[in-house]
Design an enzyme around this catalytic site. Structure first.
Site, short mmCIF file in Angstrom:
data_model
loop_
_atom_site.label_atom_id
_atom_site.label_comp_id
_atom_site.label_asym_id
_atom_site.label_seq_id
_atom_site.Cartn_x
_atom_site.Cartn_y
_atom_site.Cartn_z
CE LYS A 86 -4.38 0.89 0.34
NZ LYS A 86 -5.61 -0.14 0.27
N1 GLU Z 1 -7.15 0.69 -3.04
C1 GLU Z 1 -7.92 -0.83 -3.30
C2 GLU Z 1 -7.81 -1.60 -2.16
O1 GLU Z 1 -7.64 -1.22 -0.94
C3 GLU Z 1 -7.62 -1.55 -4.79
C4 GLU Z 1 -6.13 -2.22 -4.70
C5 GLU Z 1 -5.94 -2.89 -5.82
O2 GLU Z 1 -6.60 -2.81 -6.77
O3 GLU Z 1 -4.77 -3.12 -6.25
O4 GLU Z 1 -8.25 -2.87 -2.26
#
Ligand code: GLU
Length: 476
Positions: free
Chosen positions: A107
Site C-alpha cells: 500500500k
Molecule cells: N485500493 C484498493 C484496495 O484497497 C484496490 C487495490 C488494487 O486494486 O490493487 O483494495
C-alpha cells in the site's frame, strides 16, 4: 478518529490477525513472519510550484512478498502515515489471499490534500512521486503494481503509468505497472465501479444463505432492506446505487463530511451524488432530513450499515450504540479491534473488509492480466459464440413455425441469447464468481468450527492458511 484507549490501526489489524492465528496450528516463527510488514519506504521530495519548492512525504509499504507482484492502492490524504499504510498493506495481503488474486500485499500513500492543487500541479507531484517509486521498483509490472485508493483515481493512474513507460521505454509490459487506468490508457471496463459492485455481490451472496441471514437476526431477501451508508465516494456511491436500483434495498441514510441525510422512505442515491457534485456536500439537499452531526446516523435503526469512508469510525466510543444487525465493511478497517469485540458480543454480523471491498483488487487483477496478454477480453471468442447461438436460434425459429400457437419463443429471448459477452459482462461474471467463492470459503470455516465465532476470524484463517502454504512451498 478512534477513542483514546484504542490501539493504532496497524495494531488493530495485528490483534485481529492474532485472534485467528491463535486458533491455527502454524509452525513456530511463521506466524510472526506472516504478520510483520517486510519493508516500508518513506520518500520526501520537492516539487517547484507557484515559484516555491514544496516538500511532500510519501510511503510505499510492502507487507508480504510470498507472491509477486505485490499489490495495493496509493492514497492521497493529509492523514496518511506509516502506521496507516502498514495496516493497509497487511490487509492487502490477506485480501488477495482470500479472493485468490495472485499477489502479495502492499500500500502507498502521499500526505497531501489534493483539493489544494490544480490539475497540472497534481500531475507534476504525481509524476515525481511515481518516479521516486519506480526507480526503486516500487512501481513495476512484475514486482509492485499500485492502484487507486482514497483521493486518487483513473487520472493519477494514467500519469503514473505514463511516467513508468517514459522511464522504461523497452518494457513491453509497461502498461501492467499500475491498474485502475482509464480505458484508453490500458484500463479495463468495470474497474471504476468494481469495489461498489463487489459490495453488492457480497451482499447478494450473503442473502443466499438463510442460516447466515438468521445469524444476523434478519429474514427474507435484500429487497426492502433498510441501509445506511457512510461515504458517497466511489465505493459508497456505487454500492448504494446498485443495491437500491437493482436489488430493491432502501437507502435510508447517507453520511458525508458535512452531515447526514435521513429519510425512512428512501433516498435517491443518484440525485444526492449530483447534488454533491454541484454543491460540494449534502447540506440543503431537499428530499431528506439533514443533521449536522453525521456520525450519529451510524447509530440509526437500519438493517444494514455500510461504512464506506475511513478507518476507525466504529470504535469503543460508539460501538455499543450501533443498532444495525449487519455491517458490511466497504472501507478498510472501519471497525476497530475493540469495537469488533463489543459488536461480536452483541451478535452483530460483520462482513469483513478484506472480503467486502475486494472487488477493486479483483478487477485490478483482470486489468493486469489484460495488459500482460495485450488483448481485450472476449476479442477472440465473442463473434464465434454469437455464430453458435445463431445456429440454435434458427433451429428454434423452425420449431416455432412448425408448432404454431402451441409454442413460441419468449419475448427478448432471441436478442438476449444471440449477444456474445463483451468485456464488461466478462468482468462482472469474473467478479461475481470470485465474490461467491470467497464468501463460501469463509462461511465454511465459520460454520464448521465451534471456536470460530465470526466471519472476520474465518476470513483471516482462510487467508493466513493460504499465505502460510505459499511460504512453506518456498521452504520457509
Ligand atoms: N485500493 C484498493 C484496495 O484497497 C484496490 C487495490 C488494487 O486494486 O490493487 O483494495
Amino acid at each position: 478518529m478512534t477513542g483514546t484507549k484504542e490501539p493504532s490501526f496497524r495494531e488493530s489489524v495485528d490483534l485481529m490477525f492474532n485472534r485467528a492465528a491463535s486458533l491455527m496450528d502454524l509452525p513456530p516463527g511463521l506466524e510472526q513472519k506472516i504478520r510483520v510488514c517486510n519493508a516500508t519506504y518513506t520518500v520526501r521530495f520537492g516539487v517547484r510550484l507557484r515559484g516555491e519548492i514544496h516538500t511532500f512525504t510519501g510511503y510505499r509499504s510492502v507487507h508480504s512478498e510470498h507472491m509477486e507482484p505485490v499489490k495495493g492502492g496509493i492514497r492521497y490524504a493529509m492523514a496518511v502515515n506509516q502506521d496507516e499504510v502498514e495496516a493497509l498493506a497487511a490487509l492487502m495481503t490477506y485480501k488477495c489471499a482470500l479472493v485468490e488474486t495472485p499477489f502479495g500485499g502492499s500500500k502507498g500513500g502521499l500526505c497531501i490534500d489534493p483539493r489544494q492543487y490544480e490539475e497540472h500541479e497534481l500531475e507534476q507531484i504525481t509524476r515525481r512521486f511515481a518516479y521516486e517509486l519506480a526507480k526503486r521498483d516500487l512501481i513495476n509490472p512484475s514486482q509492485n503494481v499500485p492502484a487507486p485508493d482514497m483521493g486518487t483515481g483513473e487520472r493519477e493512474m494514467a500519469w503514473m503509468a505514463d511516467q513508468y513507460a517514459r522511464m522504461n521505454t523497452t518494457d513491453i509490459n509497461a502498461r501492467a505497472c499500475v491498474t485502475g487506468k482509464p480505458l484508453n490508457a490500458g484500463g479495463i471496463a468495470g474497474r471504476v465501479e468494481a469495489t461498489g459492485r463487489g459490495v453488492q455481490y457480497a451482499l447478494r451472496e450473503f442473502f443466499r444463505h438463510p442460516e447466515d441471514i438468521a445469524k444476523a437476526g434478519l429474514s427474507g431477501k435484500l429487497d426492502g432492506k433498510r441501509i445506511v451508508v457512510q461515504g458517497l465516494g466511489n465505493v459508497g456511491y456505487h454500492a448504494a446505487k446498485f443495491l437500491s436500483e437493482e436489488d430493491g434495498a432502501i437507502i435510508v441514510g447517507i453520511i458525508e463530511w458535512d452531515g447526514a441525510l435521513y429519510n425512512p422512505e428512501g433516498i435517491d442515491v443518484e440525485a444526492v451524488r449530483q447534488w454533491i457534485v454541484k454543491h460540494g456536500g449534502v447540506s440543503d439537499y431537499p428530499d431528506a432530513t439533514h443533521s449536522a452531526e453525521g456520525a450519529a446516523v451510524l447509530e440509526e435503526e437500519c438493517d444494514i450499515l455500510i461504512p464506506a469512508a475511513l478507518e476507525g469510525v466504529i470504535n469503543l466510543d460508539n460501538a455499543d450504540r450501533i443498532k444495525a444487525p449487519l455491517i458490511i465493511e466497504a472501507a478498510n478497517g472501519p471497525v476497530t479491534a475493540g469495537a469488533d469485540e463489543v459488536l461480536r458480543k452483541k451478535g452483530t454480523v460483520i462482513i469483513p473488509d478484506m472480503y467486502a471491498n475486494a472487488g477493486g483488487v479483483t478487477v485490478s487483477y483482470f486489468e493486469w492480466v489484460k495488459n500482460l496478454s495485450h488483448i481485450r477480453f472476449g476479442r477472440m471468442q465473442r463473434r464465434q459464440e454469437e455464430a453458435r447461438h445463431e445456429l440454435i436460434v434458427s433451429e428454434l425459429e423452425r420449431l416455432d413455425r412448425y408448432l404454431g400457437d402451441a409454442w413460441t419463443m419468449s419475448p427478448n429471448f432471441k436478442s438476449k441469447y444471440l449477444k456474445g459477452a463483451d468485456e464488461l459482462e466478462l468482468v462482472r461474471s469474473g467478479l461475481d464468481d470470485t465474490m461467491r467463492i470467497a464468501y463460501q470459503s469463509m462461511r465454511e470455516v465459520w460454520h464448521s468450527r465451534d471456536d470460530v465465532e465470526d466471519l472476520r476470524t474465518a476470513a483471516y484463517i482462510v487467508a493466513i492458511d493460504r499465505v502460510s502454504s505459499s511460504y512453506r512451498a518456498k521452504g520457509l
